[in-house]
Design an enzyme around this catalytic site. Structure first.
Site, PDB file in Angstrom:
ATOM      1  N   HIS A 260       0.826  -1.218   0.000  1.00  0.00           N
ATOM      2  CA  HIS A 260       0.000   0.000   0.000  1.00  0.00           C
ATOM      3  C   HIS A 260       0.855   1.261   0.000  1.00  0.00           C
ATOM      4  O   HIS A 260       0.660   2.140  -0.852  1.00  0.00           O
ATOM      5  CB  HIS A 260      -0.923   0.035   1.224  1.00  0.00           C
ATOM      6  CG  HIS A 260      -1.634   1.349   1.390  1.00  0.00           C
ATOM      7  ND1 HIS A 260      -2.817   1.639   0.754  1.00  0.00           N
ATOM      8  CD2 HIS A 260      -1.307   2.472   2.090  1.00  0.00           C
ATOM      9  CE1 HIS A 260      -3.201   2.863   1.067  1.00  0.00           C
ATOM     10  NE2 HIS A 260      -2.293   3.390   1.881  1.00  0.00           N
ATOM     11  N   HIS A 471     -23.583  25.783  21.249  1.00  0.00           N
ATOM     12  CA  HIS A 471     -23.769  26.592  20.043  1.00  0.00           C
ATOM     13  C   HIS A 471     -23.085  27.960  20.126  1.00  0.00           C
ATOM     14  O   HIS A 471     -23.256  28.784  19.225  1.00  0.00           O
ATOM     15  CB  HIS A 471     -25.266  26.790  19.770  1.00  0.00           C
ATOM     16  CG  HIS A 471     -25.912  25.593  19.138  1.00  0.00           C
ATOM     17  ND1 HIS A 471     -25.887  24.358  19.715  1.00  0.00           N
ATOM     18  CD2 HIS A 471     -26.580  25.451  17.965  1.00  0.00           C
ATOM     19  CE1 HIS A 471     -26.531  23.491  18.939  1.00  0.00           C
ATOM     20  NE2 HIS A 471     -26.951  24.137  17.864  1.00  0.00           N
TER      21      HIS A 471
END
Length: 660
Positions: A260, A471
């Site tokens: 790989h 948030h």
């Protein structure tokens, strides 16, 4: 062996040699996918190497960017500006063949790729751009924009979440001119794919509205060509070609993770070349008949197609001169925003959230620039990004100028990158600022590729209020400012907002993040375009002798101005500097910086409802920063803001307590 086999063997051999010489690289996919890319390039891909930026060329994205030596070999053989010496300098300092493809380094590369997962989303953006532009500009007998977008990806791409986000919206939008070739070699870096992945990719993509075609032998070029042609015939579904390959084909270790990400070495490299039927083991050897193959089937074929298109464009210019002018300007990235008359609607002192001002500006820009598009991640009503007279971009109306990305922030920005790479479109798309964490990897690639995307990000501070710390962005400004080659602009009011949008829309070489308030702010700066382009400027000068400087950005500029008035009552003559953009200020001359922030004045206080990191560069080691050092809280904004010290009293007391 026949010509096709010889050419594929040569491509594989070049890949082996490049990686061996560099002592670094990824041969596995190079050897497994060579037949597929050879087939694509010589039989179907519409490109002309002498006009590598041809507007109507097919786009190709190597999603698995680690297989770059495969792409470089093909670009060299096809006749792009990439020499054999360039191939020999693979992965070396200053070369045209970096470890992963980069658009501003290598001729013929359509997208910088490497971080797995982002290739398919960028290709989705390219396909969306083709749909919009073709529907807007094509006329009967004049298909001036008519091309496909191709991708080569691997198992790693299929595991990344952003790939799934983008594939989902591609199927939803019926992007039939998108064709993805999936090298399914079933091996990853750590070992067999079964260690981490067992789902049925075919069923998954079919459920998302894709056409899926299986090729059971990655060396079967006839089957590969048949699959590509079938993909091109399907106009209403994107196509996924699942191609079973052998990783590191020809190596003694083929089919294993050993091939790989490591060079084969001389011995195994020669073994592989012999297995392909090559009799000449000389490194970087290309038979003349291979060059002739590519000259005939890529270069000459592309030249004929390009010349035919160029002739059609001349006729199109005569028939549709205004459309031609509009398209040419957009393709060159020429976008402007003139707003002097518009400012009359924003009198000094009036209060309005900068996100609301931004929405009005977006619509003014859309009226002046017909290929400006706007979008959002399911937050149009909150981020205020809708083009009012523009329809929704959909499979029923590809001329729509409002893009609905759904709740897919990462894919949204990666797709924006692809649309911008295509050229011909300027795109802005917004979300809540706190979700910048979701799309940071794509924003990083936008900065690296110098893409002028625009991100209007609202709900910019603890003033979000009741939604609470999940948030309320605290560290996101620091994150974005830390990126090289980006301009982050946090306007204080409508005046700075107009100038910031003009700067963003006219920028051609970097992304812009516009940081917007949800809460109302008054117009207090009367800023000019030059003021904002300088990044920082004196918004309120001291009356006589300078006793200190207060620097602020965004909504905190009002607080700084109010504190200045109170400090004057207490005998402190203060200068207030608005700093909407650290990046732009850093680009200014030393003389200008000294004019705004004189070195002799060390008594400096900065105010920003975010982390303090970065501000000490401007206030110095003796300065102070009123900031937010925790994750916020859930309560109304008018409670939270004073709780965290953003009051006139705290600013005044903090300044007076400074012992400089």
């Amino acid at each position: 062996m026949n010509q096709n086999e010889l050419s594929v063997a040569t491509i594989r051999a070049l890949g082996i040699d490049m990686i061996n010489k560099a002592k670094s690289g990824h041969p596995g996919m190079v050897l497994g996918s060579a037949p597929a890319l050879y087939t694509l390039f010589t039989k179907e891909l519409k490109i002309y190497p002498k006009e590598s930026k041809w507007f109507n060329r097919d786009r190709f994205v190597l999603a698995s960017g680690h297989a770059s030596s495969l792409l470089y070999s093909l670009l060299h053989l096809s006749g792009f500006d990439l020499s054999m010496n360039d191939l020999k300098e693979f992965r070396q300092w200053g070369s045209k063949t970096p470890g992963h493809p980069e658009i501003d380094v290598t001729d013929g590369v359509d997208a910088s790729s490497g971080p797995l997962g982002q290739g398919i989303p960028m290709a989705v953006g390219m396909a969306m751009a083709e749909r919009y532009l073709s529907k807007r500009y094509n006329k009967e007998n004049y298909p001036v924009i008519d091309h496909y977008t191709y991708v080569l990806c691997g198992d790693g791409d299929m595991q990344e979440g952003v790939t799934y986000e983008a594939a989902s919206i591609a199927g939803h939008l019926s992007l039939g001119k998108l064709i993805v070739i999936y090298d399914a070699n079933k091996v990853t870096l750590d070992g067999p794919l079964t260690y981490s992945f067992s789902e049925d990719v075919k069923k998954r993509y079919e459920s998302m509205g894709w056409q899926v075609i299986n090729v059971t032998d990655g060396n079967d070029m006839a089957a590969i060509l048949k699959a590509i042609k079938k993909g091109k015939k399907e106009l209403y579904k994107p196509t996924l070609v699942i191609m079973d390959t052998v990783i590191g084909y020809g190596s003694q270790n083929q089919g294993t993770h050993k091939v790989h990400g490591a060079p084969l070495g001389k011995e195994d490299g020669d073994y592989a070349k012999q297995s392909y039927g090559l009799t000449n083991n000389e490194d970087f050897y290309v038979p003349e008949e291979v060059y002739e193959d590519f000259k005939k089937n890529v270069f000459s074929r592309g030249r004929r197609t390009y010349n035919k298109w160029a002739k059609m464009m001349k006729e199109y210019k005569r028939e549709y001169p205004e459309l031609y002018k509009e398209l040419s300007s957009s393709a060159q990235g020429k976008y402007t925003y003139e707003y002097d008359e518009e400012l009359k609607d924003f009198p000094y002192g009036i209060k309005e959230a900068t996100r609301n001002t931004s929405e009005k500006i977006i619509n003014q820009i859309a009226a002046q620039n017909p290929t400006f598009l706007s979008g959002t991640a399911d937050l149009a009503s909150s981020t205020k990004t809708e083009i009012k007279n523009g329809s929704r971009f959909s499979c029923d109306d590809y001329t729509g100028r409002n893009l609905y990305f759904g709740i897919r922030e990462f894919a949204m920005v990666a797709i924006m990158n692809g649309m911008t790479l295509h050229t011909g479109i300027k795109i802005a798309a917004g979300g809540f600022m706190v979700f910048a964490d979701y799309f940071k990897a794509a924003l990083r690639m936008a900065s690296l590729m110098k893409l002028p995307i625009i991100l209007p990000l609202s709900h910019d501070s603890i003033a979000v209020g009741e939604d609470g710390p999940t948030h309320q962005p605290v560290e996101q400004l620091v994150m974005m400012r830390s990126l090289p080659n980006i301009q982050v602009i946090r306007p204080a009011d409508a005046y700075e907002m107009h100038a910031a949008w003009k700067k963003a829309i006219e920028t051609t070489d970097c992304p812009t993040a516009l940081i917007l308030t949800r809460q109302d702010v008054p117009n207090v700066t009367n800023a000019s375009y030059d003021n904002v382009c300088h990044g920082a400027y004196i918004v309120s000068k001291e009356q006589d002798q300078l006793d200190g400087i207060i620097i602020a950005s965004g909504s905190e500029v009002e607080l700084a101005l109010n504190a200045q008035k109170e400090l004057l009552k207490q005998g402190q003559d203060i200068r207030v500097v608005s700093m909407p953009s650290m990046e732009l200020f850093d680009q200014q001359s030393d003389e200008y910086k000294e004019e705004v922030l004189p070195r002799s004045m060390r008594k400096r206080l900065a105010i920003e409802m975010a982390c303090e990191y970065g501000w000490h560069k401007y206030v110095g080691i003796d300065g102070k920063v009123i900031s937010v050092s925790e994750f916020g809280a859930s309560a109304p904004a008018n409670i939270i803001i004073p709780k965290y010290g953003f009051t006139i009293e705290n600013v005044v007391n903090t300044f007076l307590a400074m012992s400089i």
